[in-house]
Enzyme design. Structure first.
Site, PDB file in Angstrom:
ATOM      1  N   GLU A 466      -2.508  -4.129  -0.583  1.00 59.91           N
ATOM      2  CA  GLU A 466      -3.739  -3.786  -1.368  1.00 59.91           C
ATOM      3  C   GLU A 466      -4.691  -2.705  -1.421  1.00 59.91           C
ATOM      4  O   GLU A 466      -3.776  -1.847  -0.211  1.00 59.91           O
ATOM      5  CB  GLU A 466      -4.617  -4.366   0.219  1.00 59.91           C
ATOM      6  CG  GLU A 466      -6.312  -4.322   0.266  1.00 59.91           C
ATOM      7  CD  GLU A 466      -6.919  -4.861   1.845  1.00 59.91           C
ATOM      8  OE1 GLU A 466      -6.364  -5.251   2.707  1.00 59.91           O
ATOM      9  OE2 GLU A 466      -7.761  -4.572   1.875  1.00 59.91           O
ATOM     10  N   ASP A 539      -4.316  -5.250   5.234  1.00 61.35           N
ATOM     11  CA  ASP A 539      -5.041  -4.472   6.880  1.00 61.35           C
ATOM     12  C   ASP A 539      -5.374  -5.612   7.577  1.00 61.35           C
ATOM     13  O   ASP A 539      -5.498  -6.653   7.485  1.00 61.35           O
ATOM     14  CB  ASP A 539      -6.442  -3.558   6.430  1.00 61.35           C
ATOM     15  CG  ASP A 539      -6.102  -2.602   5.155  1.00 61.35           C
ATOM     16  OD1 ASP A 539      -4.770  -1.524   5.518  1.00 61.35           O
ATOM     17  OD2 ASP A 539      -7.175  -2.004   4.124  1.00 61.35           O
ATOM     18  N   ASP A 541      -7.614  -6.138   9.442  1.00 66.23           N
ATOM     19  CA  ASP A 541      -9.488  -6.520   9.249  1.00 66.23           C
ATOM     20  C   ASP A 541      -9.713  -7.563   8.402  1.00 66.23           C
ATOM     21  O   ASP A 541      -9.280  -7.895   8.009  1.00 66.23           O
ATOM     22  CB  ASP A 541      -9.941  -4.702   9.637  1.00 66.23           C
ATOM     23  CG  ASP A 541      -9.742  -4.753   7.567  1.00 66.23           C
ATOM     24  OD1 ASP A 541      -9.117  -5.576   7.018  1.00 66.23           O
ATOM     25  OD2 ASP A 541      -9.733  -3.387   6.907  1.00 66.23           O
ATOM     26  N   ASP A 543     -11.664  -8.166   5.342  1.00 68.83           N
ATOM     27  CA  ASP A 543     -11.444  -7.808   4.402  1.00 68.83           C
ATOM     28  C   ASP A 543      -9.927  -7.547   3.932  1.00 68.83           C
ATOM     29  O   ASP A 543      -9.426  -8.975   3.720  1.00 68.83           O
ATOM     30  CB  ASP A 543     -11.721  -6.553   3.613  1.00 68.83           C
ATOM     31  CG  ASP A 543     -12.888  -5.924   3.600  1.00 68.83           C
ATOM     32  OD1 ASP A 543     -13.836  -7.306   3.206  1.00 68.83           O
ATOM     33  OD2 ASP A 543     -13.621  -4.963   3.081  1.00 68.83           O
TER      34      ASP A 543
END
Ligand code: 0RA
Length: 679
Positions: A466, A539, A541, A543
């Site tokens: 990403e 990632d 997290d 998102d």
């Protein structure tokens, strides 16, 4: 170059003709009461400098003005490099006064044997070609001046004041436009102080209204400090002279124990490199046949994934922007070393690698220290000392071979990178020679794909990441032979809710399909899949989990065969790094962190917890060891049980369709809770 003590100074042939006195340079007549007639030669020795400054400092422009500062700083650097000085103070004051002070031995103050009336200080400051070179042994290496420095600066200064602290005495003398305005006087005794201070103000008759630029001087100081780790340069600039206060500080202590490595890192910043850490080091040059030391070489080298590199080279801390013999040796060592590594690995393609393939993407610093270097031309920007080539090549070749053999994985990566460039160059050439034939046959690949060099899908994988920043880290952490990286920008479309039309227009997905090579829909052909494993790496997290689920949905909907045959995977980057002393442990999420904090560490000492903001922030080495290296990582395989198609569909629909509250819950649970996610 004249050795002041060794050869007759002012040989007849070098004595300049009596100067024609022009208004702008009108020197005062030498004061014969202070200097005997035979010394007049010496006093007038600087006249040519004022008449033709361009011959000595390359002009009278801004660059020439700053050349004065560089000359004086180079003298002080010579004293530091020779091991006699440890700090240099550089102070810029209003009215264009520059002061450079070192804590070296101090210029000699005793009467010069050749010119009995004159102190050595005065001879150095008023005679061309004397410079700092008092006898060949005074400095192991000396470069700065190219022999003329301080006297040229003196000649071109409205006022120059010298202070020498030596043998507990302080000596002072002043000059105007190269001529003494006082004798060298003993100004008292000093304790705990040694060295030379030169304070000068460039002559407006020569330089007009030009003044020193703080930013330029500061950069000069910084580059010198990088070039010799044994010196501390203390920069002070009057606040009234600073406009851009952020870039140039009023005060700074410049000292870089990391030397050229620090300098290179500062220059290339976050640019993705082929090797995670620069190759840097220093070595003595091979000794002469009589056993005498010849000098030193220091280097820092990185290969940039993208764009053009640079090679900044220096001799005795003086920049050599036109390169020269030391660069030739450096280039030879690298090319021969890498070709030999290719041969050692049985890689026949390594033979086609040229110096250009290797050097163009290289970002490097090369610094040599040699005695009495020779430079070419008026501007002296090129080193011509012939032996430098062999000395540098020999010293570096050994180290480079060691470096490659010490980390075979990185060495192979570098080799693959350079071979890739060589083959690209050959392809381009072929394309140019026979444009039509090969152009149509070539595979079209998205520009931002960092492909791997092996072609057999059985051994290759592609990481979908990403954003460009994570892409940069991944490119550095990967094994270039077997691992490709495709950075996807922004959020890709939510596939489940998008129409087929919209889908086809999405550039990120188009790139993905192009890279995979297997086509979609009617044209799907699994045999054409270019990578055996497709790894979604986002990632750790919320998102990241969202993007991962969008991608999984895409595969499930548009390329279900890839999921069914077990090609699609999720990487598992950690979210935390826990450190206590030498022990480091990675944790996947908050729960994992708490568990590991309790189980893995001693309770009495503090554990440092660092949270990775994203893959782009993770040092490539850590990304490699935790997430990408096949030997150490764990992957989750995305599976779709054949007998449960309906249920899976429902799950996908509810998660990725038009019901945000379900999706929200899913994201909260995180994509990596295996049982839920494996659609
Ligand atoms: C000539 C001889 C010696 C030192 C220097 C010049 C010298 C020049 C500069 C210029 C700036 N700082 C300097 N420091 C020293 C050697 C004197 C000795 O042998 O003690």
């Amino acid at each position: 170059m004249n050795d002041l003590f060794g050869k007759p100074a002012n040989k007849a042939a070098e004595t300049p003709p009596a100067p024609k006195r022009t208004k702008s340079t009108a020197p005062e007549a030498p004061r014969l009461d202070e200097y005997s007639a035979k010394d007049i030669e010496v006093l007038e020795g600087l006249e040519p400098v004022r008449r033709r400054p361009g011959m000595y400092i390359g002009g009278t422009d801004d660059a020439a003005l700053h050349h004065l500062a560089a000359e004086i700083l180079d003298n002080a650097m010579d004293e530091a490099v020779a091991g006699h000085a440890s700090f240099i103070d550089v102070t810029l004051e209003p009215d264009n006064w520059l002061t450079i002070r070192d804590n070296g031995r101090g210029m000699p103050v005793d009467p010069h044997p050749k010119f009995k009336n004159l102190s050595a200080v005065e001879v150095i400051l008023t005679t061309l070609h004397s410079g700092g070179k008092f006898g060949g042994k005074a400095y192991a290496t000396s470069g700065g001046l190219h022999g003329v420095g301080s006297s040229v600066v003196n000649a071109l200064s409205e006022v120059l004041e010298v202070e020498v602290a030596r043998d507990r005495a302080l000596w002072k003398q002043s000059y105007a436009r190269g001529k003494p305005t006082s004798k060298l006087v003993n100004a008292g005794s000093v304790h705990n102080r040694r060295g030379t201070t030169i304070r000068f103000k460039p002559d407006p008759e020569i330089f007009g209204t030009l003044t020193f630029q703080p930013a330029r001087l500061y950069r000069l100081c910084r580059s010198k400090a990088y070039l010799f780790r044994g010196v501390e340069i203390r920069w002070v600039c009057a606040a009234s002279l600073l406009r851009d206060k952020d870039e140039t500080p009023a005060e700074a202590v410049l000292h870089f124990p990391g030397g050229l490595r620090d300098s290179l890192e500062a220059d290339i910043g976050q640019s993705p490199r082929v090797l995670p850490i620069p190759w840097a080091g220093e070595a003595n040059l091979p000794p002469a046949s009589n056993g005498e030391a010849t000098g030193r070489v220091e280097w820092a080298v990185a290969w940039l994934e993208e764009g053009e590199g640079f090679l900044h080279s220096y001799c005795n801390t003086v920049p050599t922007p036109q390169g020269g013999t030391h660069e030739a040796g450096f280039r030879a060592a690298l090319v021969k070393g890498l070709r030999a590594w290719g041969e050692h690995r049985g890689n026949r393609r390594a033979a086609q690698v040229t110096a250009e393939d290797l050097m163009a993407p290289l970002a490097a610093k090369l610094s040599v220290f040699i005695r009495e270097p020779q430079f070419q031309g008026q501007t002296k920007e090129k080193l011509t000392t012939p032996e430098a080539t062999r000395l540098v090549e020999t010293a570096l070749r050994d180290r480079f071979d060691h470096f490659l053999a010490g980390d075979p994985a990185s060495a192979d990566n570098l080799l693959a990178f350079v071979i890739e460039r060589a083959e690209e160059r050959l392809r381009r050439k072929e394309l140019k020679d026979t444009p039509r034939k090969s152009a149509t046959r070539r595979l079209r690949l998205p520009g931002k794909l960092a492909d791997c060099t092996r072609e057999n899908a059985g051994e290759t994988e592609i990481f979908l990441v990403e954003g460009d920043s994570a892409g940069g880290s991944a490119k550095q952490a990967r094994n270039r032979e077997t691992q490709a990286v495709l950075p996807l920008r922004g959020k890709i479309l939510n596939v489940a809710s998008a129409s087929a039309d919209k889908l086809r227009q999405n550039q990120e997905l188009k790139d993905l399909i192009e890279a995979l090579g297997c086509g979609v829909g009617e044209r799907f052909d699994r045999a054409k899949l270019r990578y055996g494993r497709v790894i979604i790496m986002t990632d750790a997290d919320v998102d990241g989990a969202h993007i991962a689920s969008l991608l999984m949905t895409f595969f499930y909907r548009e390329l279900p065969e890839l999921v069914r045959h077990g090609h699609v995977h999720l990487a598992q980057p950690p979210l935390y790094r826990l450190t206590q002393g030498a022990k480091s442990v990675y944790a996947m999420d908050d729960a994992d962190r708490e568990r590991k904090l309790k189980r893995e560490f001693k309770a009495n000492a503090k554990v440092e917890v660092s949270r990775f903001k994203g893959l782009g922030e993770m040092p490539p080495m850590q990304l490699k060891e935790t997430t990408m290296d096949p030997a150490r990582r764990t992957l989750l395989k995305v599976v779709a049980p054949a007998d449960d198609r309906a249920a899976t569909n429902t799950l996908v629909e509810s998660l990725m369709g038009r019901r945000p509250e379900l999706r929200f819950q899913f994201i909260q649970d995180r994509a990596r809770t295996v049982e839920e996610v494996d659609v």
